[in-house]
Design a protein around this motif. Structure first.
Motif, PDB file in Angstrom:
ATOM      1  N   VAL A  64      44.147 -10.676 -22.641  1.00 31.13           N
ATOM      2  CA  VAL A  64      44.063  -9.487 -21.795  1.00 31.13           C
ATOM      3  C   VAL A  64      45.468  -9.165 -21.330  1.00 31.13           C
ATOM      4  O   VAL A  64      46.117  -9.997 -20.696  1.00 31.13           O
ATOM      5  N   HIS A 116      35.728  -2.759 -21.067  1.00 32.06           N
ATOM      6  CA  HIS A 116      35.168  -3.517 -22.194  1.00 32.06           C
ATOM      7  C   HIS A 116      35.523  -4.995 -22.104  1.00 32.06           C
ATOM      8  O   HIS A 116      35.019  -5.801 -22.877  1.00 32.06           O
ATOM      9  N   PRO A 157      27.139 -17.878 -12.169  1.00 32.47           N
ATOM     10  CA  PRO A 157      27.636 -16.691 -11.472  1.00 32.47           C
ATOM     11  C   PRO A 157      27.996 -15.580 -12.447  1.00 32.47           C
ATOM     12  O   PRO A 157      28.367 -15.844 -13.587  1.00 32.47           O
TER      13      PRO A 157
HETATM   14  N1  LIG Z   1      36.590  -8.613 -24.843  1.00 31.61           N
HETATM   15  C1  LIG Z   1      36.961  -9.291 -23.756  1.00 31.61           C
HETATM   16  N2  LIG Z   1      38.237  -9.351 -23.433  1.00 31.61           N
HETATM   17  C2  LIG Z   1      38.626 -10.000 -22.345  1.00 31.61           C
HETATM   18  N3  LIG Z   1      37.819 -10.630 -21.504  1.00 31.61           N
HETATM   19  C3  LIG Z   1      36.517 -10.607 -21.780  1.00 31.61           C
HETATM   20  C4  LIG Z   1      36.021  -9.959 -22.909  1.00 31.61           C
HETATM   21  N4  LIG Z   1      34.697 -10.126 -22.906  1.00 31.61           N
HETATM   22  C5  LIG Z   1      34.391 -10.859 -21.824  1.00 31.61           C
HETATM   23  N5  LIG Z   1      35.475 -11.162 -21.132  1.00 31.61           N
HETATM   24  C6  LIG Z   1      35.568 -11.946 -19.901  1.00 31.61           C
HETATM   25  O1  LIG Z   1      34.825 -13.097 -20.106  1.00 31.61           O
HETATM   26  C7  LIG Z   1      34.142 -13.444 -18.919  1.00 31.61           C
HETATM   27  C8  LIG Z   1      32.677 -13.751 -19.245  1.00 31.61           C
HETATM   28  O2  LIG Z   1      32.006 -12.587 -19.619  1.00 31.61           O
HETATM   29  P1  LIG Z   1      30.451 -12.589 -19.921  1.00 31.61           P
HETATM   30  O3  LIG Z   1      30.056 -11.230 -20.323  1.00 31.61           O
HETATM   31  O4  LIG Z   1      30.153 -13.681 -20.883  1.00 31.61           O
HETATM   32  O5  LIG Z   1      29.876 -12.951 -18.495  1.00 31.61           O
HETATM   33  P2  LIG Z   1      28.399 -13.199 -18.046  1.00 31.61           P
HETATM   34  O6  LIG Z   1      28.290 -14.609 -17.644  1.00 31.61           O
HETATM   35  O7  LIG Z   1      27.440 -12.708 -19.058  1.00 31.61           O
HETATM   36  O8  LIG Z   1      28.333 -12.294 -16.753  1.00 31.61           O
HETATM   37  P3  LIG Z   1      27.162 -11.354 -16.205  1.00 31.61           P
HETATM   38  O9  LIG Z   1      26.185 -12.223 -15.526  1.00 31.61           O
HETATM   39  O10 LIG Z   1      27.875 -10.492 -15.235  1.00 31.61           O
HETATM   40  O11 LIG Z   1      26.604 -10.620 -17.350  1.00 31.61           O
HETATM   41  C9  LIG Z   1      34.326 -12.326 -17.946  1.00 31.61           C
HETATM   42  O12 LIG Z   1      35.183 -12.757 -16.926  1.00 31.61           O
HETATM   43  C10 LIG Z   1      34.984 -11.226 -18.724  1.00 31.61           C
HETATM   44  O13 LIG Z   1      35.976 -10.623 -17.958  1.00 31.61           O
END
Ligand SMILES: Nc1ncnc2c1ncn2[C@@H]1O[C@H](COP(=O)(O)OP(=O)(O)OP(=O)(O)O)[C@@H](O)[C@H]1O
Ligand SMILES: Nc1ncnc2c1ncn2[C@@H]1O[C@H](COP(=O)(O)OP(=O)(O)OP(=O)(O)O)[C@@H](O)[C@H]1O
Ligand SMILES: [Mg+2]
Ligand SMILES: [Mg+2]
Lengths: 305, 265, 249, 265, 249
Positions: free
Chosen positions: B21, D138, B47
């Motif tokens: 990022v 994204h 979380p």
């Molecule tokens: N394409 C990407 N580029 C950079 N960071 C990403 C990308 N995709 C996800 N992330 C980061 O990875 C982390 C995990 O994302 P993820 O979607 O797996 O979370 P989650 O546990 O499913 O959360 P939620 O319960 O909110 O859906 C987040 O902090 C997000 O910012």
């Protein structure tokens, strides 16, 4: 048998011959095909898309000959016949009326329309300038198609133009421009257009080539009749109006015709002269042998019978 | 009702996932080790933003770990190995409800006429979409789109069902119905399920085990067995002290994480 | 991975060379790549060549900008206001298909044969492409983003700049890709009338006097320019649309 | 804490909304009559697909009733009349987290430097997004995007806050934090709130009143006053018998509706 | 509401008529609309007119279909496979900007002066536009839909037909809108070389004999055809994209 003929401009003797049935007499069906430029005609001839081209003697033709494209110059098609004025240098009405331009020398620093580089209008411009002690560098030569020249003269985009019929007549009648110089007087009997056979008529089916030539000669002779016979002019004009109707049919009667020399034989010296001119302009990297690609036998046999 | 066999359905070994990022490395998942046993119903809580969806996408073949391995055992190559109910809207806008519902089955060449139709009809009915067969997704409400993507995944008949907060946009009653439905589907077909949810109630109600993830970079913090017999009933469960204890334990585990995440910020 | 983008042009060249060498094609009309490149090497040594190139690139750029910016602006407007759409779109669908030859007398009337006339021809072609593609781009924006703005009662012109414009960028970039190509095509036509230098003029000129190899060198340059501009557009797209790198919308 | 004044903030009179679907008329809302008093916190619950979002969009000026009237009283024309937290993803993909968060304020010309920045920073912090300022949407998880749209709406400082299942994708702890936050915002600024939720707990915890909608075509079935004193605490509330009664009543009201909807199908 | 689409063309005509009547413009080159319509009325009574129209519309349709279908297919392929993209896209960005004049010898070589050569010129122009716009359309599809298909391991060609194609339709329709215009432009050029009938031939020819009103009638027909095709595309869009009526994606 159908012969496809590549044509460039209107006012063609061929069209008159087709209409009068001169080709039919010899069992030839002629299918005219129009092209925008000589350069487009050559590949079409070479690939057999058309069998004959009625083309102008341009740098492209000479270069194509030099490159060995399979074709034969078989006859005259159009020459600058003295006394007619199908071509000329026209100057904007306003410049003429105000007396700003009285002679060719007055064109210094002005723009002159020509159709392209290495073609008759270009050649004429350079030669006319030379006769007035000017060179290409003293004016601005501007390329554009004939119809656009009329508009360009009218709105002042160019000051003069080398034009052909029917544009000469049109521009004059519209009051857009006046004739400053008649090309037929400046370049009498210049070999302007030639008849060129592709491999089909030149080698594979020489009999057809001969018959086509008879029709063509008859057409050209018929056309020359307009010089002496006013009634012929009316008739030709009617034929033209039929194949290419214009708004004012009488215009055909008023305009002058593109004609052939008497002999209908290629004026080789004139061609050579033009070739040398283009070569001097550095447009011909490799000199062609004109005699080697000239075949007058069709014409001779057409006259013989 | 759990019937774990020797070979795990899914095994995740030392998985890390980093994203770049703004030219910096962002650690989304760190050192994940997890197994889903064949026929197991595993719930995953953690979380928001801890990497649950990222992990699920890997199991669904949509993402690769930056290091470590993810392997999913395939049993029947004709059935889809996995089917995801995505967290975001994923129904095809150009298909009607019915075409969306049958999409997976048709595309996988598993359509066998009346029987398939019956199955899809059944799921549509259960998800309350029977009346909306000819609607396009833009004519549906948020919850209806979510239900439609559930129908699509259910009717695909996968070996591994991957559900990412599937009931988040549903009212309590519909949620209850669908919780029962997913349990039934799992029991009848002996499939494995990974179920991501934020509702601890739901996790305890449905899971054989509940895996708790830590805040980003996501790790598996603890995995807790749910000892309750099936069929389970939320109201009955809630009245038992074990439920309260389990709930409290999960709550605390998560709470620590949320606090930890906040401290960093 | 990027090397793959050179594979296909190289394959085309190799096949063409083979066909030409084997005499399967009239090399008088379709010279072998080797002959073209020999001519190319010869031409790049001349001052004329660089003059032509510079003149054309300037015309291209100026015409492009003059056409693309208003084109995109009008496209956005049409996408945002259905009144504007209903007023402008019939005009566009009527004027766009008119052959540029038909506009020449008009352009000569307005601009004479100055540089401006070349800019104008390029700009007109680019304008329509950009307007249509930008309009398509706006229509493709998820309505929810306009809802956000509308709900907050954000003034129209700010919505135009902060929602419609960035949202339409994917469509705008597709438009730019098409427009660079059209600009090149039109430049060649524009340089036929009343030009005395420039790549298009040189191509026409070569064709008129049947200098086939030189014409092909001109065409190769056009092709390379096309490739360069397309790559530039691609680069801009990656630079200015960071949010698209992850894909999706 | 409720401070209803004479003039209602929102009044909805005899509102119907029909959609045309495949040339047939579909009744989404029928005969809605509802008021939101100035400074009131109104929760809206109802089965999925009953028309809650449709109603909310009307209040937000994004949709018109087919018949009837919707009027929202404007007090301060410089502030936005309403700000919606949409149910679906609505953050601008082309803006970073920070730019998204400040979008409303900047565009409305309300940005006043440090003070505005402080406010936005505060909400970003509360929503756990401070670390992600420079991320593009994204690169965020589903829950993070939802939190971002909450920040955007909060910082717009609207007179009427319209929230459509805003905490659906959040874990329990984050949800708790944000529930407190929205309550604080509402109390401090004396704004009116329409809050759509599927969680009855949440509705009881937050609302002055809870309006229950019937299944499609949506009607207001009943409006229930929540008698609890603020500040409220969910755990304490849950231990009171009143809570149980209220919860049961809402549950039953909704249950009837879900059953009714199923019967039609 | 639809009547508004006639307002702007009518305004243009009225202004033009006024300018012409007041003698502010050379009516010899820019005849007044009234003169054009008088000529139009006269021409529609002739058989020639309908022959020209029919011939041109057939050429247009055939060339359009021949170009558009493979163009869209290639665009989809490029959008789906990054290998295909890397192989094809440089070729497209190089070949697309080549002026069609350069292709004439090639086309004549292959097709002679038959109808096929006219189809070919139209088809080539349409092909590139469709390929580029379809490619843009595929890139604009929300990645989640491909994820759904990939997760279910749906075979590539089915993804092509059931995800990429419908998803790219908005881009494809923008492409069609542009392509109809380009097809008309190219038809006019194609019909000058070696044609003896057709609208394009008639336009060129009228200009050559300086029959200005007749040329403008030809141009008006082209404009009307452009408008008709654009409306048809719009109609198709509304018919075949029922899911877009609600807007958004
Ligand atoms: N394409 C990407 N580029 C950079 N960071 C990403 C990308 N995709 C996800 N992330 C980061 O990875 C982390 C995990 O994302 P993820 O979607 O797996 O979370 P989650 O546990 O499913 O959360 P939620 O319960 O909110 O859906 C987040 O902090 C997000 O910012
Ligand atoms: N554009 C539309 N065309 C046709 N029907 C629509 C349209 N928009 C919404 N509907 C219908 O209106 C009803 C209400 O939709 P709405 O989105 O308001 O539901 P909701 O109460 O918000 O549901 P959820 O809890 O699932 O979000 C649904 O049955 C839906 O099918
Ligand atoms: Mg997630
Ligand atoms: Mg909703």
């Amino acid at each position: 048998q159908t012969v496809k003929v590549g044509l460039l401009m209107i006012g063609n003797p061929l069209v008159v011959g087709v209409e009068k049935g001169f080709f039919k007499e010899y069992g030839v069906d002629v299918e005219p095909v129009y092209f925008r430029s000589g350069a487009e005609q050559i590949p079409a001839l070479s690939t057999g898309t058309v069998d004959v081209i009625l083309s102008s003697a341009t740098a492209s033709l000479f270069n194509a000959i030099a490159s060995g494209v399979d074709m034969k110059i078989v006859a005259d098609y159009i020459s600058l016949v003295p006394g007619t004025a199908p071509h000329g240098l026209l100057v904007r009405e306003e410049l003429m009326a105000s007396g700003k331009v009285k002679t060719v020398a007055d064109l210094k620093g002005r723009s002159i329309g020509v159709t392209a580089v290495g073609v008759y209008t270009h050649q004429a411009a350079v030669r006319i300038l030379k006769s007035a002690g000017l060179t290409e560098k003293d004016v601005r030569l501007v390329n554009m198609p004939y119809p656009d020249m009329v508009a360009a003269l009218a709105n002042g985009a160019i000051d003069a133009a080398n034009m052909t019929e029917p544009f000469v007549t049109q521009a004059r009648e519209m009051g857009v421009a006046r004739l400053l110089l008649n090309h037929t007087e400046a370049f009498p009997n210049l070999q302007l257009g030639v008849t060129i056979y592709g491999p089909r008529l030149a080698t594979r089916d020489r009999d057809l080539g001969e018959r086509f030539m008879r029709g063509l000669v008859k057409s050209m002779q018929y056309m020359r009749g307009v010089l002496t016979d006013p009634a012929r002019t009316v008739e030709v004009a009617a034929i033209m109006q039929k194949s290419l109707p214009v708004k004012d049919p009488k215009m055909y009667e008023r305009m002058s015709w593109q004609l052939t020399t008497d002999g209908q034989k290629v004026n080789l010296p004139s061609l050579q002269e033009q070739l040398d001119f283009y070569a001097a302009q550095k447009l011909i990297p490799k000199m062609p042998n004109l005699a080697a690609v000239t075949d007058t036998s069709f014409l001779e046999r057409a006259h013989a019978r | 009702m759990t019937s774990p066999t020797a070979a795990p359905k899914v095994s995740i070994r030392d998985v890390c996932r980093t994203f770049s990022v703004n030219r910096q490395v962002f650690h989304a998942l760190a050192d994940i080790n997890l197994e889903i046993r064949a026929g197991e119903f595993l719930c995953l809580v953690g979380p928001s933003g801890c990497g649950k969806s990222t992990l699920l996408r890997m199991l669904g073949g949509l993402d690769q770990p930056s290091s470590g391995t993810v392997s999913v055992r395939v049993e029947d190559s004709r059935r889809p190995t996995s089917a995801i109910v995505f967290q975001q809207e994923s129904v095809f806008p150009w298909l009607t409800v019915e075409r969306n519902a049958t999409y997976a089955v048709r595309m996988l060449g598993l359509w066998n006429g009346a029987e398939s139709q019956r199955r899809v009809d059944y799921f549509l009915e259960r998800c309350g979409l029977s009346k909306f067969r000819d609607f396009y997704p833009h004519q549906l409400s948020g919850g209806m789109k979510q239900r439609l993507s559930i129908v699509r995944a259910f009717s695909a008949h996968p070996e591994l069902l991957l559900m990412d907060e599937p009931f988040a946009a549903l009212d309590e009653q519909n949620k209850l119905l669908l919780q029962q439905e997913v349990e039934r589907l799992w029991e009848d077909n002996k499939i494995s399920v990974l179920f991501i949810t934020h509702s601890l109630d739901e996790a305890i109600l449905l899971g054989d085990r509940v895996a708790v993830m830590s805040a980003a970079p996501g790790r598996i913090k603890e995995t807790i067995d749910i000892p309750f017999e099936r069929p389970r009933n939320l109201l009955t469960l809630k009245s038992t002290p074990e439920f309260g204890q389990l709930y409290g334990r999960l709550w605390d585990l998560l709470g620590e994480e949320v606090m930890a995440a906040r401290k960093d910020r | 991975m990027k090397y793959q983008s050179w594979i296909s042009p190289v394959i085309v060249l190799v096949v063409w060379q083979a066909v030409a060498s084997l005499g399967l094609v009239e090399t008088r009309f379709f010279p072998a790549p080797s002959a073209i490149f020999a001519k190319f090497a010869e031409m790049v040594m001349t001052e004329q060549f660089w003059l032509d190139l510079r003149v054309s690139v300037v015309r291209l750029m100026v015409g492009f900008v003059i056409g693309a910016v208003p084109g995109a602006a009008v496209g956005l407007l049409m996408g945002l206001s259905s009144l504007a759409e209903r007023m402008i779109s019939p005009l566009i669908s009527m004027l766009y298909p008119l052959p540029k030859i038909a506009l020449l007398p008009l352009i000569m009337l307005i601009f004479g044969l100055s540089e401006a006339s070349k800019y104008a021809i390029v700009a007109i072609g680019v304008f329509f492409i950009m307007a249509i593609n930008t309009y398509g781009g706006v229509q493709n924006i998820n309505k929810i983003y306009f809802d956000v703005a509308k709900n907050l009662k954000i003034p129209g012109w700010k919505v135009y700049l902060t929602v419609a414009l960035p949202g339409a960028l994917p469509g705008i970039f597709t438009g730019l890709r098409l427009a660079t190509g059209v600009a090149l095509i039109l430049l060649v036509s524009a340089e036929f009338v009343g030009a005395t230098e420039g790549l298009g003029f040189r191509i026409w000129w070569s064709w008129t006097v049947f200098w086939v190899e030189q014409m092909y060198v001109g065409l190769v340059i056009i092709a390379l320019l096309g490739f360069t501009f397309a790559s530039l557009v691609g680069l801009c797209e990656r630079t200015f649309l960071p949010w698209r790198r992850g894909g999706g919308n």
